[in-house]
Design a protein around this motif. Structure first.
Motif, short mmCIF file in Angstrom:
data_model
loop_
_atom_site.label_atom_id
_atom_site.label_comp_id
_atom_site.label_asym_id
_atom_site.label_seq_id
_atom_site.Cartn_x
_atom_site.Cartn_y
_atom_site.Cartn_z
N PHE A 1 -11.57 34.10 32.50
CA PHE A 1 -11.84 33.01 31.56
C PHE A 1 -10.59 32.18 31.29
CE2 PHE A 1 -15.67 35.41 29.73
CZ PHE A 1 -16.54 34.67 30.53
N LEU A 2 -9.42 32.81 31.33
CA LEU A 2 -8.18 32.05 31.18
C LEU A 2 -8.02 31.07 32.34
CD1 LEU A 2 -5.72 31.79 29.32
CD2 LEU A 2 -4.56 33.50 30.72
N TYR A 3 -8.35 31.54 33.54
CA TYR A 3 -8.31 30.64 34.70
C TYR A 3 -9.35 29.54 34.55
CZ TYR A 3 -9.16 28.73 39.29
OH TYR A 3 -9.36 27.85 40.34
N ALA A 4 -10.56 29.88 34.10
CA ALA A 4 -11.60 28.86 33.95
C ALA A 4 -11.14 27.75 33.02
CB ALA A 4 -12.88 29.50 33.41
N TRP A 5 -10.48 28.13 31.92
CA TRP A 5 -9.97 27.11 30.99
C TRP A 5 -8.90 26.24 31.66
CZ3 TRP A 5 -4.78 27.64 29.00
CH2 TRP A 5 -4.39 26.55 28.22
N ARG A 6 -7.92 26.89 32.29
CA ARG A 6 -6.82 26.11 32.87
C ARG A 6 -7.29 25.30 34.08
NH1 ARG A 6 -1.27 26.14 32.42
NH2 ARG A 6 -0.16 25.40 34.29
N ARG A 7 -8.18 25.86 34.87
CA ARG A 7 -8.73 25.12 36.02
C ARG A 7 -9.46 23.87 35.54
NH1 ARG A 7 -11.65 22.23 38.15
NH2 ARG A 7 -13.03 22.48 39.96
N SER A 8 -10.14 23.94 34.38
CA SER A 8 -10.89 22.79 33.86
C SER A 8 -9.98 21.81 33.14
CB SER A 8 -11.98 23.28 32.91
OG SER A 8 -12.89 24.12 33.57
N ALA A 9 -9.04 22.33 32.34
CA ALA A 9 -8.18 21.46 31.54
C ALA A 9 -7.03 20.87 32.34
CB ALA A 9 -7.64 22.23 30.34
N LYS A 10 -6.50 21.64 33.28
CA LYS A 10 -5.35 21.20 34.06
C LYS A 10 -5.55 21.51 35.54
CE LYS A 10 -2.08 21.86 30.26
NZ LYS A 10 -0.80 22.50 29.83
N PRO A 11 -6.52 20.86 36.16
CA PRO A 11 -6.80 21.18 37.57
C PRO A 11 -5.65 20.82 38.51
CG PRO A 11 -8.03 19.25 36.86
CD PRO A 11 -7.43 19.83 35.63
N SER A 12 -4.78 19.90 38.10
CA SER A 12 -3.66 19.51 38.96
C SER A 12 -2.48 20.47 38.85
CB SER A 12 -3.20 18.09 38.62
OG SER A 12 -2.78 18.02 37.27
N ALA A 13 -2.50 21.40 37.88
CA ALA A 13 -1.41 22.36 37.71
C ALA A 13 -1.61 23.52 38.68
CB ALA A 13 -1.35 22.84 36.27
N VAL A 14 -1.36 23.25 39.95
CA VAL A 14 -1.72 24.19 41.01
C VAL A 14 -0.96 25.51 40.87
CG1 VAL A 14 -1.80 24.55 43.50
CG2 VAL A 14 -2.27 22.29 42.54
N PHE A 15 0.33 25.44 40.60
CA PHE A 15 1.13 26.67 40.56
C PHE A 15 0.62 27.63 39.49
CE2 PHE A 15 4.69 29.24 39.06
CZ PHE A 15 5.11 29.82 40.25
N GLY A 16 0.43 27.14 38.26
CA GLY A 16 -0.05 28.00 37.18
C GLY A 16 -1.42 28.57 37.47
N ASN A 17 -2.29 27.76 38.06
CA ASN A 17 -3.64 28.24 38.38
C ASN A 17 -3.60 29.32 39.45
OD1 ASN A 17 -4.91 26.51 36.56
ND2 ASN A 17 -5.05 24.85 38.05
N MET A 18 -2.72 29.17 40.43
CA MET A 18 -2.61 30.19 41.48
C MET A 18 -2.04 31.49 40.93
SD MET A 18 -3.88 28.79 44.19
CE MET A 18 -3.26 29.58 45.66
N VAL A 19 -1.11 31.39 40.00
CA VAL A 19 -0.56 32.60 39.37
C VAL A 19 -1.66 33.35 38.63
CG1 VAL A 19 1.00 33.45 37.57
CG2 VAL A 19 1.79 31.72 39.19
N LEU A 20 -2.53 32.62 37.93
CA LEU A 20 -3.64 33.26 37.21
C LEU A 20 -4.60 33.93 38.19
CD1 LEU A 20 -4.43 30.71 34.36
CD2 LEU A 20 -3.46 33.00 34.12
N LEU A 21 -4.85 33.30 39.33
CA LEU A 21 -5.71 33.93 40.33
C LEU A 21 -5.07 35.19 40.88
CD1 LEU A 21 -7.14 30.89 42.36
CD2 LEU A 21 -8.31 32.32 40.68
N GLY A 22 -3.74 35.18 41.03
CA GLY A 22 -3.04 36.39 41.47
C GLY A 22 -3.13 37.50 40.44
N ALA A 23 -3.02 37.12 39.15
CA ALA A 23 -3.16 38.12 38.08
C ALA A 23 -4.57 38.70 38.07
CB ALA A 23 -2.83 37.49 36.73
N LEU A 24 -5.56 37.83 38.29
CA LEU A 24 -6.95 38.29 38.37
C LEU A 24 -7.13 39.28 39.51
CD1 LEU A 24 -9.97 38.10 37.59
CD2 LEU A 24 -10.12 36.04 39.00
#
Length: 510
Positions: free
Chosen positions: A151-174
């Protein structure tokens, strides 16, 4: 009711801040009752072996290196055990695990309530959905961090889709939370790549490469800690690919993954409200095309979301068919994929178009199942492990040696008492269940002779037998032949499978 969506990436900072300021108080007021309900249910919940064993493993590991070595027997990545290892340095009381889960679950509820783009009705239905209100929050296991990072990724993916690095880190944590988290992270990665396929010119290539490398590193660490120990036991799960050639098993797997995760009540409800494998005698296959068509209809206008849901379905069915049939908790990432896709859909729609009514059918069914599970958990015992431990303490038996045929049944009691127990199936003494070859090979008729052996090894006047089932007349005759007198102590029944107990005191006849 229109969706209360987060601002798009094109919104100005002032506009974004204004939307969040205007909605935070109503959202908090909506979230708090469900957050309090979660904490009450968590406090009420009597933990069972799979929860307690993770704590027992972590508490018995003096260093992180030992934790990582022991995790190879568990079939789960490292993150949850690392989170438990930290408080286990200060206390061996298993209740500390609930405090970890209380924090993780609270963060999950706040993300849904405060940051999701759902309308208030949609939030209520998500709060009450089975995997949010019970399976992945109240039960303290690897799925709690998985739900949080999803859900943290879902929020960041929706709110900041261009923030690729942070989103990829969250996917790695998942991917570090659970094998199913790896599947879900891969499905989300494919959706993210499809979303950016036509927007690659807007991407900071260096940060995208750095994010991809970080994801791959976390994924590699997770996969490495999943690598089974050389002497791991396959008695519980069965060997990999053992049913790969069975069409019957494949059909059953498809029915479980597509239908059982949504079915509101099992045939044994209210006693069987958890760990359900709904048996329709294959009539569930009639619902497969309906569920599949419903998912397709909800996300039909966005191929990237169809890719997300479809990939999750494919990977889960492959896992169930080829690796481990499992239970509803193992199939739940299909529901998570649906909720994340729905999150992205609502966020990107910005209230400009109505959500398909079919989506509400999925949400309502999930909520019915969640309400039913919570209600039944207050009227039917989930596990008798805590009650057994309390009985032994109250009757001054907590220090008397515990002996039982199955580590799967006895280890939870030992972990509640924070002391070792003697497991007959491995002829060994330990503080938690270790899935190694040592536990394989015992046949039921060996139980009386192994009890006699345990008595000799422990060299004590009396032992407490912790049995999953009542001692049969045949067992009692065999124990009498070994020179034992056996006295019933207590019975704790009515809980879920393998979570009821029958206690006896055994000693050599004078």
């Amino acid at each position: 009711m229109p969706a209360q969506s987060l601002p798009s990436v094109d919104s100005s900072p002032a506009e974004s801040a204004g939307i969040l300021r205007s909605s935070w108080l109503p959202n908090l007021c909506l979230t708090l009752p469900f957050l309090l309900l979660f904490w009450v249910n968590l406090a009420h919940h009597d933990m069972w072996l799979d929860e307690l064993n993770a704590w027992g493993l972590s508490a018995a590991s003096p260093t992180l290196r030992v934790v990582l070595a022991n995790v190879r027997y568990e079939g789960h990545p490292w993150l949850w055990y690392f989170l438990l290892w930290i408080p286990s340095r200060f206390t061996h009381a298993p209740v500390a695990m609930k405090w970890v889960e209380a924090f993780i679950g609270a963060a999950t509820y706040l993300i849904i309530g405060m940051l999701s783009p759902f309308s208030r009705l949609q939030k209520v239905l998500v709060f009450l959905s089975y995997f949010v209100v019970f399976e992945y929050t109240v039960i303290s296991r690897t799925y709690g961090p998985m739900l949080l990072f999803a859900f943290l990724y879902a929020w960041r993916r929706s709110a900041k889709p261009s923030a690729v690095f942070g989103n990829m880190v969250l996917l790695g944590a998942l991917a570090s939370t659970d094998l199913l988290g790896i599947f879900l992270s891969f499905a989300l990665l494919l959706e993210y790549a499809a979303f950016y396929w036509k927007r690659w010119r807007e991407t900071d290539v260096r940060r995208a490469i750095a994010g991809a490398l970080c994801y791959l590193l976390l994924l590699a660490i997770s996969v490495e800690t999943l690598r089974p120990a050389s002497d791991i036991s396959w008695a519980t799960t069965g060997h990999l690919f053992a049913k790969a050639g069975s069409l019957h098993h494949l059909i059953h797997s498809i029915g479980d993954v597509l239908v059982a995760v949504w079915w509101p009540f099992a045939t044994g409800y209210p006693h069987q409200y958890w760990n359900t494998d709904v048996d329709f005698n294959h009539s569930e296959l009639y619902f497969v095309p309906l569920v599949f068509a419903g998912m397709f209809w909800v996300f039909r206008k966005q191929r990237n979301l169809l890719l997300l849901v479809g990939t999750s379905l494919f990977l889960t069915i492959a896992f169930v068919h080829l690796v481990y049939t499992g239970y509803v908790r193992h199939w739940g990432i299909v529901v998570l994929a649906f909720l994340i896709a729905f999150w992205i859909l609502c966020s990107e729609s910005q209230g400009r178009r109505k959500v398909s009514r079919v989506a509400y059918l999925f949400l309502i069914v999930g909520a019915l199942r969640g309400v039913g599970a919570v209600a039944a958990s207050w009227t039917h015992p989930f596990s008798e492990t805590g009650n057994v431990a309390a009985f032994l303490r109250a009757n001054h038996l907590a220090d008397q040696p515990l002996v039982g045929p199955s580590d799967y049944n006895l280890a939870g009691v030992a972990e509640q008492l924070q002391r070792p127990a003697y497991f007959l199936n491995c002829n060994c003494t330990d503080t938690y269940m270790k899935f190694s070859h040592r536990r394989d090979g015992m046949t039921p008729d060996e139980v009386p002779s192994r009890i006699a052996r345990a008595y000799r090894v422990l060299n004590v006047p009396k032992i407490t037998l912790v049995m999953p089932d009542p001692l049969s007349e045949e067992y009692l005759r065999k124990l009498a032949a070994e020179g034992f007198t056996v006295r019933p102590l207590a019975e704790f029944s009515g809980a879920e499978d393998h979570l009821s107990f029958h206690l006896y005191e055994a000693q050599k006849a004078e």
